[in-house]
Every structure is written in structure tokens, then in C-alpha cells.
Design a protein around this motif. Structure first.
Motif, short mmCIF file in Angstrom:
data_model
loop_
_atom_site.label_atom_id
_atom_site.label_comp_id
_atom_site.label_asym_id
_atom_site.label_seq_id
_atom_site.Cartn_x
_atom_site.Cartn_y
_atom_site.Cartn_z
N THR A 11 0.82 -1.22 0.00
CA THR A 11 0.00 0.00 0.00
C THR A 11 0.85 1.26 0.00
O THR A 11 0.40 2.32 -0.41
CB THR A 11 -0.93 0.05 1.23
N VAL A 53 1.83 2.95 2.63
CA VAL A 53 1.47 3.94 3.65
C VAL A 53 2.14 3.68 5.00
O VAL A 53 2.13 4.58 5.87
CB VAL A 53 -0.06 4.01 3.86
N ARG A 68 1.66 3.32 11.12
CA ARG A 68 2.07 4.59 10.51
C ARG A 68 1.79 5.68 11.53
O ARG A 68 0.66 5.82 12.01
CB ARG A 68 1.27 4.85 9.24
N ARG A 106 -4.92 1.76 -0.37
CA ARG A 106 -4.36 1.98 -1.70
C ARG A 106 -4.92 3.25 -2.33
O ARG A 106 -4.19 4.04 -2.95
CB ARG A 106 -4.68 0.78 -2.60
N HIS A 124 -3.37 6.32 -0.66
CA HIS A 124 -1.99 6.56 -1.08
C HIS A 124 -1.93 7.08 -2.51
O HIS A 124 -1.14 7.98 -2.83
CB HIS A 124 -1.17 5.28 -0.95
N GLY A 158 -0.56 10.45 -1.63
CA GLY A 158 0.87 10.21 -1.61
C GLY A 158 1.46 10.45 -0.24
O GLY A 158 0.92 10.00 0.78
N ASP A 159 2.56 11.21 -0.18
CA ASP A 159 3.22 11.48 1.10
C ASP A 159 2.53 12.58 1.90
O ASP A 159 2.98 12.92 3.00
CB ASP A 159 4.68 11.87 0.85
#
Length: 464
Positions: free
Chosen positions: A59, A61, A87, A147, A150, A154-155
Motif C-alpha cells: 500500500t 502507507v 504509521r 491503496r 496513497h 501520496g506522502d
């Protein structure tokens, strides 16, 4: 319905676009027969955990993904492998725990399956196979939502996430409390999403707000030192089967309701639900009447029930003209929300001892207790979930009671008393979890992924 935030159409596009790969991955998980019962190949649970850890890694993450075990309290034995992925939250955002389990029920009689139990098969808009609904679909709903997050953020995702995929829920979550103790800080969360429940129907989502507890045990009834000839002594000597039948019959009244003094009933309203729907969702034969009294859903959600789920006795093929000395049965009781399983079990044991016929000897063993749960619906997370479900499914959710039990939720509440609990799921009333021909309604799965993706995105917009 909740109005969409600017980026939510991108989130939903990502969620929708990921459904085919999520279903393919679900099929691969269904092919792994991970059953926690000792009689089955335990290597399959290791395979299953490893496969889910790989999916979690994929994924993009998580800071860390591990496959872990914990000791079963009171023993030197380790529990089954679980996946724990974490996370850290950033920018004051909350942390959300996503729970599901990767172990499954045994398939039962293979002859009752229309297609092989561990061969995922799609027909009429449903995916068939053991675990397709309970609960590998819950696992993949989490993975698919992560998914989509992300792909969209993204970040820039600040939400803290704990993915906890247990490996022994169907076998009693025996190492669960120790696992929580071993990993208490890593798993600390503001919101806990338990994806192991169901929905009102295949189109209408539900927020589970109540669960019954459970009290399961083995009861052995003994009347003789050894078997005797049923012709020579029948009519004078009570055999164990006669005593067992008479004893068990005292657990229910003439309407089939539970007749055990000391078992509580919860007083709560239930939605409209008729007998025709009950027959459609359960396969109740046309000439067979429902049992109990009161509204149908009150009998399932708010009252106790008792079921005999197993018996050790001579098979039909091996039957002889013999008075049996001993019979053992498995008694499974569901406990109304609000009563402890310990109190309920004590009431049932008192009742059985008081009603033992002919002075039969009773022995109780393998007692397994789990408390029910009432969800606090006053927090922000429940409202966030309701809005996400409304937008994800296109229908407003209903508050839903469940006759089944998820006892470990009480352990989560004890360990993390400040966390808000959300009990959701991807099953519909025709999923037949635990039964032959278990299946997942694929459109329900799609909507569940959409809803969870929105829930996590909206949690990402909050601060705590």
C-alpha cells in the motif's frame, strides 16, 4: 448526505479503479485455507499472514509491517500469527486502527458446497468461497481503501494508521489480550474500525451499535458406569441420552424461547422486519414457525438464545441396541447486551444442575465466555462513519444490532478506554458466513471500499 470535499471525487475514482485488483487479491487469499483449529494445517495460517503482510507493504502507507505472535495467557503456547502495520500520525491528526481477521471457519461438509470451498468462484454477482465474506473481505476492504488514499494523497497523508489483522478470531482470539499488552503503545488509537459485521441488506449500509455476548461450554451427562443391553434393562435404567434429551428440553419454553431464570433481556426498540424477510434470509422451511416472542429483531438482537451445536454420541451407522452411559454436548448461548457472560453462564449452569433428571451426573468443561457490547454513538467518529457510508453507498445507513458476538471488542475498550469504536462490515444477509456456500456480494464490497476510503480521508482532515 454529507457534501463532498474538493478532492473526494479523486478518492472515489481511485477506490473504484482499485476494485478489480482488490477482488483478485481477495481470491488469492481465499485459496489459502487458514484455519486455527489444531486439527488443520497450521502452515496455512503462516502463509495467509505472510500474504497479508506483503499486501500491507504494497500500500505504501506504513512505516513498519510485522508478522507477530503472542503467548496464550496461562500457557506456554503461542497464538496464531497476526499482521501489525503502523504509521505515525502527523500534524495533530488522529490515529485510526483498522481491524479484521485472516483465519476462517472450517469448510464443513464438502458435499454441501456447490463449488470447492477454497476455490474462489464468481456467479450471479457474488464471490463464493470460505472466507470470501468472513473476514478476508474485511481485510481487503482495508487494503483497497489504503491503496486509494496513497494513490490520491501520496506522502501528504497525515493520518495515523494501525492495521491489525488477527489470525485466530474464529478460534476464540486466545492470545488477543496478550497481543494488546505486548503492543499496547504501537496500537494506541483514537478510533478503532472493526470490519467484521454486516449490513442491513446488500444495498443499505449499517453501523453496528449492539452485539450479544456468548457463553459456550461442553456438558457431559452420565448415568451408567458402562453400556448395557437396551432390551435387557431398558424401561428400568435411564441411559445418558434419555437424561440429556429431558435435561436440554428444560432450556426452552413451548414457544422456543429461552426458559432459564437469571438470563437478562435488553429493552430497546428494533426496526421493522417481517417473517417473510426472516424466511428469505435464513432458508426457514415454509411449514416451520419462528421461535420466541416479541418482535423478530428483538429476539435476535436483545434476547438470549441457546443452541446445541455439537454432540458426541454413537453415529447412526454404528448404532447398536445399547443403553449409553455418557453423552457430551456443546451448548452455545448468546447473551443479551448489558449482561456479563459470566453471570449468564452461572445462570445456565444453575438451571441445568437444578433440572438434572434421574439424578444424572453433570460435568461442565471447555467454558468460553465473551461479553457483549453497546456502542457509544455520541462521538465524532460515528457521525463521520454515517456520512461516509451515506456517500459511499448512496443510501443512508441504519443503526444495526447483531445477534452474533465479537468478544474481543470488550478487550479493546478496556485497553483503550478513550478510543471510539466503529463496528462495520462487508457482509449482507445472504453471505452465509460460517455455512457452506459462503459468499460476498461484490457490489456491497465496492460500496464498502468507497465508504471506508471516505471515512479515512475525512478523519485525515480532523485534528485531535
Amino acid at each position: 448526505m454529507t457534501s463532498q470535499l474538493p478532492a473526494e471525487h479523486q478518492l472515489l475514482d481511485a477506490a473504484e479503479g482499485g476494485i478489480p485488483s482488490a477482488i483478485a487479491d481477495l481470491g488469492r487469499l481465499v485459496r489459502i485455507p487458514g484455519i486455527a483449529w489444531p486439527a488443520f494445517d497450521q502452515e496455512q495460517l503462516r502463509r495467509s499472514a505472510a500474504a497479508i503482510a506483503e499486501l500491507a507493504e504494497g500500500t505504501g502507507v506504513f512505516d513498519e509491517v510485522r508478522v507477530l505472535r503472542a503467548r496464550i495467557p496461562g500457557t506456554d503456547e503461542e497464538g496464531q500469527p497476526a499482521v501489525l502495520a503502523t504509521r505515525a500520525a502527523r500534524g495533530g491528526r488522529p490515529t485510526v486502527m483498522l481491524y479484521a481477521h485472516h483465519d476462517v471457519q472450517p469448510p464443513g461438509d464438502d458435499a454441501l458446497w456447490e463449488t470447492p470451498s477454497f476455490e474462489p468462484t464468481v456467479r450471479d454477482g457474488r464471490l463464493y468461497g470460505r472466507g470470501a465474506a468472513d473476514d478476508k473481505a474485511g481485510v481487503m476492504a482495508h487494503i483497497a481503501s489504503l491503496r486509494a488514499l496513497h494513490e490520491t494523497y501520496g506522502d501528504d497523508l497525515d493520518l495515523g494508521i494501525v492495521l491489525f489483522i488477527e489470525g485466530e478470531e474464529e478460534y476464540g482470539s486466545r492470545s488477543f489480550t496478550q497481543f494488546l499488552s505486548d503492543n499496547a503503545e504501537a496500537m494506541r488509537s483514537d478510533v478503532i474500525v472493526v470490519a467484521d459485521s454486516g449490513n442491513w441488506d446488500s444495498e443499505t449500509p449499517a453501523v453496528t451499535v449492539s452485539l450479544r455476548g456468548n457463553a459456550k461450554f461442553h456438558l457431559t451427562v452420565r448415568t451408567l458406569d458402562y453400556a448395557s443391553h437396551s432390551g435387557m434393562f431398558g424401561g428400568a435404567v435411564p441411559d445418558a441420552m434419555l437424561a440429556t434429551v429431558k435435561l436440554l428440553s428444560t432450556l426452552w419454553d413451548d414457544a422456543g424461547g429461552v426458559a432459564v431464570e437469571g438470563l437478562a433481556v435488553r429493552d430497546a426498540q428494533t426496526p421493522a422486519y417481517d417473517e417473510r424477510t426472516l424466511r428469505d434470509e435464513t432458508g426457514l422451511l415454509e411449514g416451520v414457525r419462528p421461535i420466541g416472542d416479541g418482535t423478530i429483531l428483538s429476539r435476535i438482537w436483545n434476547k438470549p438464545s441457546i443452541t446445541v451445536t455439537g454432540i458426541d454420541f454413537t453415529s447412526v451407522a454404528a448404532a447398536s441396541n445399547t443403553l449409553s452411559p455418557e453423552v457430551t454436548v456443546v451448548v452455545s448461548a448468546r447473551v443479551a447486551p448489558g449482561q456479563t457472560a459470566e453471570d449468564a453462564y452461572a445462570a445456565i449452569e444453575r438451571h441445568l444442575r437444578a433440572h438434572a433428571p434421574f439424578g444424572a451426573e453433570l460435568a461442565f468443561s471447555d467454558v468460553d465466555l465473551g461479553n457483549g457490547f453497546l456502542v457509544d454513538t455520541s462521538g465524532w467518529a460515528v457521525e463521520l462513519a454515517r456520512g461516509a457510508m451515506a456517500d459511499g453507498y448512496g443510501k443512508d445507513p441504519v443503526d444495526y444490532g447483531v445477534g452474533g458476538s465479537i468478544p474481543f471488542i470488550a478487550d479493546l475498550v478496556e485497553r483503550y478506554p478513550g478510543a471510539q469504536i466503529l463496528v462495520t462490515g462487508v457482509e449482507d444477509p445472504h453471505s452465509r458466513a460460517h455455512s457452506p456456500n459462503e459468499s460476498l456480494h461484490l457490489d456491497t464490497f465496492r460500496h464498502a471500499v468507497r465508504a471506508e476510503t471516505l471515512l479515512l480521508a475525512r478523519a485525515n482532515a480532523r485534528t485531535v
